[in-house]
Design a protein around this motif. Sequence first.
Motif, short mmCIF file in Angstrom:
data_model
loop_
_atom_site.label_atom_id
_atom_site.label_comp_id
_atom_site.label_asym_id
_atom_site.label_seq_id
_atom_site.Cartn_x
_atom_site.Cartn_y
_atom_site.Cartn_z
N LYS A 98 43.69 54.37 11.41
CA LYS A 98 43.30 55.18 12.57
C LYS A 98 41.79 55.27 12.70
O LYS A 98 41.24 55.24 13.81
CB LYS A 98 43.91 56.58 12.45
CG LYS A 98 45.42 56.63 12.54
CD LYS A 98 45.93 56.38 13.94
CE LYS A 98 45.67 57.57 14.85
NZ LYS A 98 46.21 57.33 16.22
N GLN A 101 40.61 51.97 14.05
CA GLN A 101 40.95 51.92 15.48
C GLN A 101 39.92 52.69 16.30
O GLN A 101 39.48 52.24 17.36
CB GLN A 101 42.34 52.52 15.71
CG GLN A 101 43.50 51.67 15.24
CD GLN A 101 44.82 52.39 15.41
OE1 GLN A 101 44.87 53.61 15.59
NE2 GLN A 101 45.91 51.65 15.34
N GLN A 102 39.55 53.88 15.82
CA GLN A 102 38.60 54.71 16.54
C GLN A 102 37.23 54.05 16.64
O GLN A 102 36.53 54.19 17.66
CB GLN A 102 38.47 56.08 15.88
CG GLN A 102 37.58 57.07 16.61
CD GLN A 102 38.01 57.30 18.05
OE1 GLN A 102 39.21 57.37 18.34
NE2 GLN A 102 37.05 57.40 18.95
N THR A 105 37.61 51.74 19.53
CA THR A 105 37.74 52.52 20.77
C THR A 105 36.41 53.14 21.19
O THR A 105 36.21 53.46 22.36
CB THR A 105 38.82 53.61 20.60
OG1 THR A 105 40.07 52.97 20.31
CG2 THR A 105 38.99 54.47 21.84
N GLU A 108 34.96 51.81 24.35
CA GLU A 108 35.43 52.38 25.61
C GLU A 108 34.87 53.78 25.83
O GLU A 108 34.64 54.19 26.97
CB GLU A 108 36.95 52.42 25.63
CG GLU A 108 37.59 51.05 25.69
CD GLU A 108 39.11 51.10 25.76
OE1 GLU A 108 39.70 50.09 26.14
OE2 GLU A 108 39.69 52.15 25.44
N GLU A 109 34.66 54.52 24.75
CA GLU A 109 34.16 55.89 24.88
C GLU A 109 32.67 55.95 25.18
O GLU A 109 32.17 56.98 25.64
CB GLU A 109 34.50 56.67 23.61
CG GLU A 109 36.00 56.88 23.44
CD GLU A 109 36.36 57.65 22.18
OE1 GLU A 109 35.48 57.78 21.29
OE2 GLU A 109 37.51 58.10 22.08
N ASP A 128 39.83 42.16 18.73
CA ASP A 128 40.00 43.60 18.91
C ASP A 128 38.79 44.19 19.62
O ASP A 128 38.93 45.00 20.55
CB ASP A 128 40.16 44.30 17.55
CG ASP A 128 41.50 44.04 16.89
OD1 ASP A 128 42.53 44.16 17.56
OD2 ASP A 128 41.51 43.73 15.69
N ALA A 132 38.05 45.56 23.94
CA ALA A 132 37.62 46.92 24.29
C ALA A 132 36.35 46.91 25.13
O ALA A 132 35.99 47.95 25.71
CB ALA A 132 37.38 47.74 23.03
N GLY A 158 43.82 47.23 18.25
CA GLY A 158 43.72 47.35 19.70
C GLY A 158 44.06 46.10 20.49
O GLY A 158 44.34 46.20 21.70
N GLN A 161 47.39 46.14 22.28
CA GLN A 161 47.45 47.14 23.34
C GLN A 161 46.60 46.75 24.54
O GLN A 161 46.96 47.01 25.69
CB GLN A 161 46.98 48.51 22.80
CG GLN A 161 47.94 49.16 21.83
CD GLN A 161 48.02 48.44 20.49
OE1 GLN A 161 47.00 47.99 19.95
NE2 GLN A 161 49.22 48.32 19.95
N ARG A 162 45.46 46.10 24.30
CA ARG A 162 44.52 45.82 25.39
C ARG A 162 44.65 44.41 25.97
O ARG A 162 44.44 44.20 27.16
CB ARG A 162 43.08 46.04 24.91
CG ARG A 162 42.78 47.49 24.52
CD ARG A 162 41.32 47.68 24.13
NE ARG A 162 41.02 49.08 23.87
CZ ARG A 162 40.92 49.63 22.66
NH1 ARG A 162 41.12 48.89 21.57
NH2 ARG A 162 40.65 50.92 22.52
N ILE A 230 39.04 52.86 33.13
CA ILE A 230 39.70 53.00 31.83
C ILE A 230 40.77 54.07 31.86
O ILE A 230 41.90 53.87 31.39
CB ILE A 230 38.65 53.29 30.73
CG1 ILE A 230 37.81 52.03 30.47
CG2 ILE A 230 39.33 53.74 29.43
CD1 ILE A 230 36.66 52.22 29.52
#
Length: 275
Positions: A98, A101-102, A105, A108-109, A128, A132, A158, A161-162, A230
């Motif tokens: 996790k 993953q963050q 991510t 994107e943030e 990955d 993103a 990711g 998922q992406r 997003i």
Amino acid sequence: MEDSNYKTLQIKRKSPNSRVFNLVINRPSRGNALSADFFTEFPAALSSLDRNPDVAVVVLSGAGKHFCTGIDLHLLNSITHDAAEEGRTREKLRREIKSMQQAVTAVEECRKPVIAAVHGACIGGGVDIITACDLRYCTEQAEFSVKEVDLAITADLGTLQRLPGIVGFGNAMELALTARHLSGSEAMRLGLVSRVFGDREAMEEGVAEVAEGIAGRSPLAIIGTKRVLIEGRDMALQQGLDYVATWNSAVLLSDDLREALSAHLQKRKPLFAKL
């Protein structure tokens, strides 16, 4: 400007007055493989760039011969060799996954657009990261692979998922199940990248031109466009429309709008305040 306080990254300003900053994965001797330090430093660097009002656009690239050859096998080996009691080992592994993953991510943030400029290999964890990113470009010699099944892993940072939203579900399934290598030209045909350049120098020039163009536009409009796209990705149409209505009701009436309209009427280039 150059920041060398990181073990795995470098931050460079394109030029003294430019609002384009380069974030470089900097482990060339290891093919820019992703170490434990990277997963701590990468989100920290993105957060720093996000908060810096001088930054409008971030260009992400790799030092040396490759963009990124995937996760460092030493890190993978350390994750999978834990002598603790099994239940606690598995709970710790989930937390580590996790956390990684963050770190991805965080792209994107970051409010500011992040553009991937890929040369050489972009393997596993590299995919990955670029999925993103907001825009992706590469050289003809670039090579991509969703490599995880070759290491007996289900890709978990990711890509699964992406990638379907970028290249389509069927193409993503085929690439992920076969782990086959994808050329730069095929990556563009599938929509993974927007443009392929003849060599690295041409890519750097072309990406810089795109980045400078984005940097010259209203920062409120740019960050709003990124956020709405997003957030809207996982929303139904009416939810997405409601979200953008709420967003624009908050920021539409701005000095940026007045400056854009004034510049258009006066046939001059607009000048926007930093964000």
